[in-house]
Design a protein around this motif. Structure first.
Motif, PDB file in Angstrom:
ATOM      1  N   CYS A 148       0.812  -1.216   0.000  1.00  0.00           N
ATOM      2  CA  CYS A 148       0.000   0.000   0.000  1.00  0.00           C
ATOM      3  C   CYS A 148       0.846   1.267   0.000  1.00  0.00           C
ATOM      4  CB  CYS A 148      -0.931   0.004   1.210  1.00  0.00           C
ATOM      5  SG  CYS A 148      -2.203  -1.274   1.149  1.00  0.00           S
ATOM      6  N   CYS A 149       2.121   1.155   0.403  1.00  0.00           N
ATOM      7  CA  CYS A 149       2.998   2.330   0.429  1.00  0.00           C
ATOM      8  C   CYS A 149       3.605   2.627  -0.942  1.00  0.00           C
ATOM      9  CB  CYS A 149       4.106   2.145   1.454  1.00  0.00           C
ATOM     10  SG  CYS A 149       5.123   0.685   1.178  1.00  0.00           S
ATOM     11  N   SER A 150       3.336   1.781  -1.930  1.00  0.00           N
ATOM     12  CA  SER A 150       3.851   1.986  -3.284  1.00  0.00           C
ATOM     13  C   SER A 150       2.817   2.742  -4.113  1.00  0.00           C
ATOM     14  CB  SER A 150       4.167   0.634  -3.938  1.00  0.00           C
ATOM     15  OG  SER A 150       4.375   0.782  -5.325  1.00  0.00           O
ATOM     16  N   SER A 151       3.216   3.880  -4.675  1.00  0.00           N
ATOM     17  CA  SER A 151       2.292   4.677  -5.482  1.00  0.00           C
ATOM     18  C   SER A 151       1.850   3.924  -6.736  1.00  0.00           C
ATOM     19  CB  SER A 151       2.945   6.002  -5.875  1.00  0.00           C
ATOM     20  OG  SER A 151       4.128   5.783  -6.630  1.00  0.00           O
ATOM     21  N   LYS A 152       2.740   3.104  -7.298  1.00  0.00           N
ATOM     22  CA  LYS A 152       2.370   2.312  -8.474  1.00  0.00           C
ATOM     23  C   LYS A 152       1.277   1.306  -8.135  1.00  0.00           C
ATOM     24  CE  LYS A 152       5.502   0.592 -11.100  1.00  0.00           C
ATOM     25  NZ  LYS A 152       6.718  -0.149 -11.528  1.00  0.00           N
ATOM     26  N   CYS A 153       1.362   0.728  -6.952  1.00  0.00           N
ATOM     27  CA  CYS A 153       0.332  -0.225  -6.526  1.00  0.00           C
ATOM     28  C   CYS A 153      -1.008   0.472  -6.329  1.00  0.00           C
ATOM     29  CB  CYS A 153       0.753  -0.916  -5.228  1.00  0.00           C
ATOM     30  SG  CYS A 153       2.176  -2.010  -5.406  1.00  0.00           S
ATOM     31  N   VAL A 154      -0.967   1.675  -5.777  1.00  0.00           N
ATOM     32  CA  VAL A 154      -2.202   2.429  -5.561  1.00  0.00           C
ATOM     33  C   VAL A 154      -2.837   2.798  -6.898  1.00  0.00           C
ATOM     34  CG1 VAL A 154      -3.167   4.576  -4.655  1.00  0.00           C
ATOM     35  CG2 VAL A 154      -1.472   3.311  -3.324  1.00  0.00           C
ATOM     36  N   ARG A 155      -2.020   3.260  -7.836  1.00  0.00           N
ATOM     37  CA  ARG A 155      -2.531   3.687  -9.138  1.00  0.00           C
ATOM     38  C   ARG A 155      -3.189   2.536  -9.901  1.00  0.00           C
ATOM     39  NH1 ARG A 155      -0.232   8.561 -11.221  1.00  0.00           N
ATOM     40  NH2 ARG A 155      -0.486   7.742 -13.324  1.00  0.00           N
ATOM     41  N   SER A 156      -2.670   1.325  -9.730  1.00  0.00           N
ATOM     42  CA  SER A 156      -3.189   0.176 -10.484  1.00  0.00           C
ATOM     43  C   SER A 156      -4.074  -0.725  -9.636  1.00  0.00           C
ATOM     44  CB  SER A 156      -2.020  -0.647 -11.041  1.00  0.00           C
ATOM     45  OG  SER A 156      -1.209  -1.144  -9.983  1.00  0.00           O
ATOM     46  N   SER A 157      -4.445  -0.285  -8.426  1.00  0.00           N
ATOM     47  CA  SER A 157      -5.143  -1.167  -7.488  1.00  0.00           C
ATOM     48  C   SER A 157      -6.511  -1.615  -7.964  1.00  0.00           C
ATOM     49  CB  SER A 157      -5.281  -0.464  -6.128  1.00  0.00           C
ATOM     50  OG  SER A 157      -5.976   0.770  -6.265  1.00  0.00           O
ATOM     51  N   ARG A 158      -7.096  -0.914  -8.922  1.00  0.00           N
ATOM     52  CA  ARG A 158      -8.424  -1.273  -9.416  1.00  0.00           C
ATOM     53  C   ARG A 158      -8.371  -2.370 -10.484  1.00  0.00           C
ATOM     54  NH1 ARG A 158     -13.231   1.855  -9.176  1.00  0.00           N
ATOM     55  NH2 ARG A 158     -11.969   3.459  -8.152  1.00  0.00           N
ATOM     56  N   GLY A 196      13.137   1.852  -4.457  1.00  0.00           N
ATOM     57  CA  GLY A 196      11.815   2.459  -4.567  1.00  0.00           C
ATOM     58  C   GLY A 196      10.727   1.474  -4.926  1.00  0.00           C
ATOM     59  N   MET A 197      10.947   0.212  -4.616  1.00  0.00           N
ATOM     60  CA  MET A 197       9.947  -0.834  -4.893  1.00  0.00           C
ATOM     61  C   MET A 197       9.537  -0.838  -6.362  1.00  0.00           C
ATOM     62  SD  MET A 197       7.460  -0.753  -1.551  1.00  0.00           S
ATOM     63  CE  MET A 197       8.113  -1.042   0.093  1.00  0.00           C
ATOM     64  N   SER A 198      10.530  -0.771  -7.246  1.00  0.00           N
ATOM     65  CA  SER A 198      10.237  -0.681  -8.673  1.00  0.00           C
ATOM     66  C   SER A 198       9.604  -1.949  -9.236  1.00  0.00           C
ATOM     67  CB  SER A 198      11.521  -0.365  -9.447  1.00  0.00           C
ATOM     68  OG  SER A 198      12.502  -1.370  -9.226  1.00  0.00           O
ATOM     69  N   GLN A 199       9.720  -3.076  -8.517  1.00  0.00           N
ATOM     70  CA  GLN A 199       9.122  -4.318  -8.998  1.00  0.00           C
ATOM     71  C   GLN A 199       7.700  -4.531  -8.483  1.00  0.00           C
ATOM     72  OE1 GLN A 199      11.755  -7.626  -8.198  1.00  0.00           O
ATOM     73  NE2 GLN A 199      13.003  -7.185  -9.981  1.00  0.00           N
ATOM     74  N   LEU A 200       7.165  -3.555  -7.783  1.00  0.00           N
ATOM     75  CA  LEU A 200       5.791  -3.673  -7.294  1.00  0.00           C
ATOM     76  C   LEU A 200       4.859  -2.811  -8.132  1.00  0.00           C
ATOM     77  CD1 LEU A 200       6.186  -3.647  -3.410  1.00  0.00           C
ATOM     78  CD2 LEU A 200       6.018  -5.603  -4.942  1.00  0.00           C
ATOM     79  N   PRO A 201       3.646  -3.303  -8.387  1.00  0.00           N
ATOM     80  CA  PRO A 201       3.180  -4.646  -8.033  1.00  0.00           C
ATOM     81  C   PRO A 201       3.778  -5.706  -8.955  1.00  0.00           C
ATOM     82  CG  PRO A 201       1.515  -3.508  -9.310  1.00  0.00           C
ATOM     83  CD  PRO A 201       2.617  -2.517  -9.071  1.00  0.00           C
ATOM     84  N   THR A 202       3.929  -6.921  -8.423  1.00  0.00           N
ATOM     85  CA  THR A 202       4.378  -8.067  -9.209  1.00  0.00           C
ATOM     86  C   THR A 202       3.245  -9.076  -9.287  1.00  0.00           C
ATOM     87  OG1 THR A 202       6.762  -7.881  -8.776  1.00  0.00           O
ATOM     88  CG2 THR A 202       5.916 -10.081  -9.212  1.00  0.00           C
ATOM     89  N   TYR A 203       3.051  -9.643 -10.471  1.00  0.00           N
ATOM     90  CA  TYR A 203       1.996 -10.637 -10.692  1.00  0.00           C
ATOM     91  C   TYR A 203       2.655 -11.937 -11.135  1.00  0.00           C
ATOM     92  CZ  TYR A 203      -0.697  -6.332 -10.835  1.00  0.00           C
ATOM     93  OH  TYR A 203      -1.241  -5.108 -10.527  1.00  0.00           O
ATOM     94  N   ILE A 204       2.289 -13.022 -10.490  1.00  0.00           N
ATOM     95  CA  ILE A 204       2.862 -14.332 -10.823  1.00  0.00           C
ATOM     96  C   ILE A 204       1.729 -15.315 -11.080  1.00  0.00           C
ATOM     97  CG2 ILE A 204       4.337 -16.226 -10.061  1.00  0.00           C
ATOM     98  CD1 ILE A 204       5.848 -14.325  -8.309  1.00  0.00           C
TER      99      ILE A 204
END
Length: 250
Positions: A148-158, A196-204
């Motif tokens: 949740c602290c990753s802005s990329k995760c927040v932007r793509s959370s939907r 900067g958690m550049s690999q988040l979010p990761t999908y496997i």
């Protein structure tokens, strides 16, 4: 019908007020009104120009962005830039004041992610291990590793919850793991939390407990990262093919 619309507006308004991230930004923007009460006509012209530019950039982002969270993040960024620019015309001390306010808001509040899960399951590392080792579960599991602290995760959370609603079936299941709560799980699945958690979010994607595909790749730092979209995930993991396999009984 009108009552439902009013209830929806009231619910969204209450949600915005209850979220510190949105409430603090609203207070910061509204604080501009009493500050500029004695502004000159020259400043008014700059405000009109800034407002038109903001509307133009927001309209472009509304067309391009896939999620509401990404649109809001970009719109607030543009609004802050234009507000500080207009404040510079008024008084550089006012611009510095807004810079301080927005810095404090950044430290105190974080943009909330999309809260619904769709048909995905929120998992712990132990639950994931049990699911992947259990031969009676679905053949495929698509897992989202996020924080949740990753802005990329927040932007793509939907994206992930909406995909789960479309593609979940007896062949394919969806799950999520919060690496903010379980950071030790990242190393187990080869996910780097550095830089900067550049690999988040990761999908496997797992097939019968074995990893068969992931996004982004292990070497994501070697190339520019792509914005997460439903289309991107659907193509990368061939979700349409998996859905057809389920329909055809494969």
């Amino acid at each position: 019908m009108e009552e439902e619309k009013r209830e929806g507006v009231i619910e969204r308004t209450s949600w915005i007020i209850s979220e510190p991230y949105y409430f603090l930004h609203l207070m910061a923007f509204f604080s501009y009104l009493p500050i500029r009460s004695s502004a000159s006509h020259r400043l008014f012209d700059r405000e009109i120009q800034a407002s038109l530019a903001f509307l133009m950039f927001s309209a472009i982002k509304m067309v391009r962005e896939e999620t509401w969270e990404a649109f809001v993040a970009d719109s607030l960024l543009y609004a802050k830039i234009f507000l500080i620019a207009v404040s510079l015309v008024m008084d550089y001390r006012v611009a510095i004041w807004f810079c301080v306010i927005f810095s404090v808001v950044y430290l105190l509040a974080q943009q909330p992610a999309f809260s619904r899960l769709g048909t995905a399951k929120k998992l712990t590392p132990m639950q994931l291990e049990d699911l992947l080792s259990d031969g009676t579960t679905t053949k495929y599991w698509l897992i989202e590793f996020y924080a949740c602290c990753s802005s990329k995760c927040v932007r793509s959370s939907r994206c992930f919850p909406e995909l789960s609603i479309t593609y979940s079936n007896n062949l394919l299941s969806f799950g999520t793991i919060d690496l903010g709560l379980f950071p030790n799980t990242a190393a187990k699945f080869g996910i780097s939390l550095a830089g900067g958690m550049s690999q988040l979010p990761t999908y496997i994607l797992f097939e019968k407990g074995v990893e068969v595909s992931r996004f982004p790749d292990f070497y994501v730092d070697a190339a520019p990262s792509l914005p997460i979209t439903k289309k991107l995930l659907c193509q990368h993991f061939e979700l349409d093919r998996l859905l057809l396999d389920y329909i055809n009984g494969s």
